[in-house]
Design a protein around this motif. Structure first.
Motif: not given
Length: 234
Positions: A3-12, A14-23, A34-41
């Motif tokens: 369970k992922i709840d509202k995570i934000n991840v930055y590269y320096g 760059i705001h790469a992941i913006k408040g994502i939640s998933l189960e 999603g397209a290349n660079g969408a934040g999947k990896s």
């Protein structure tokens, strides 16, 4: 299970992941498309402990794992097959597989799992003493998957398993993914080949520039006109 709840991840900066939640529920195949660079990896790297979220939470089987060292997350039962395979080129097939079991000490279990990997990937058995860097792309993908399975994961993270492979091999790899799931391993799959991913998944999420824009059953998303236009070539 995850369970992922509202995570934000930055590269320096760059705001790469913006408040994502998933189960991800136990026993499922869940796919992120999603397209290349969408934040999947980036999501997979954050789950496996290679990146740390700025905020939000990640729970695996009820235990908080955000910010835990990557090797400890492997010990908990989460293993990743990285994008681009990342096999140890100067080591043999056997040595790569043995490294996959580095967090384990049950020799008998390790030997049994080695046999299971060879049954699933007969080509690896034929090339057991060969240097991993001399294998074909498809064989390296099989080795990367076999190596991840050697830690006996309950959740397997797969990052672009079809990348750079011939269509026939893609079918083979996806058939193996279904088989791994059928024997009890839950799978979170990141994949650019949306058609193939949606054909084997239970649930799916569409990622665009660090945000989830659509979520639902894989069948629903495969039938969605929006998804078809953007990712399925129609």
């Amino acid at each position: 299970m995850l369970k992922i709840d509202k995570i934000n991840v930055y590269y320096g900066a760059i705001h790469a992941i913006k408040g994502i939640s998933l189960e991800v529920n136990q026993g499922q195949i869940v796919t992120l498309i999603g397209a290349n660079g969408a934040g999947k990896s980036t999501i997979l790297r954050t789950i496996s402990g290679l990146l740390k979220p700025k905020d939000g939470s990640i729970h695996f089987e009820g235990k908080s794992i955000a910010g835990i060292p990557a090797q400890n997350i492997v010990k908990l039962g989460v293993s990743q097959v990285p994008e681009g395979r990342r096999v140890f080129a100067d080591m043999t097939v056997l040595e790569n597989l043995e490294l996959g079991a580095y967090v384990r000490s049950d020799k008998k279990g390790i030997q049994e799992d080695m046999e299971t990997v060879f049954q699933r990937f007969p080509r690896l058995k034929e090339r057991v003493a060969q240097l991993a860097g001399t294998l074909s792309g498809g064989e390296q993908q099989m080795l990367a998957m076999g190596r991840a399975l050697m830690s006996r994961p309950r959740l397997l993270l797969l990052d672009e398993p079809s990348m750079g492979l011939a269509p026939l091999l893609v079918k083979e790899i996806f058939s193996i993914i279904k088989d791994i799931n059928a024997t009890g391993t839950t799978i979170l799959l990141v994949e650019q080949n949306a058609n193939m991913a949606l054909s084997i998944a239970n649930q799916a999420y569409v990622l665009e520039t660090g945000r989830i824009t659509l979520a639902g059953s894989a069948k629903e998303l495969a039938a969605s006109e929006e998804v078809r236009k953007a990712y399925l070539g129609g």
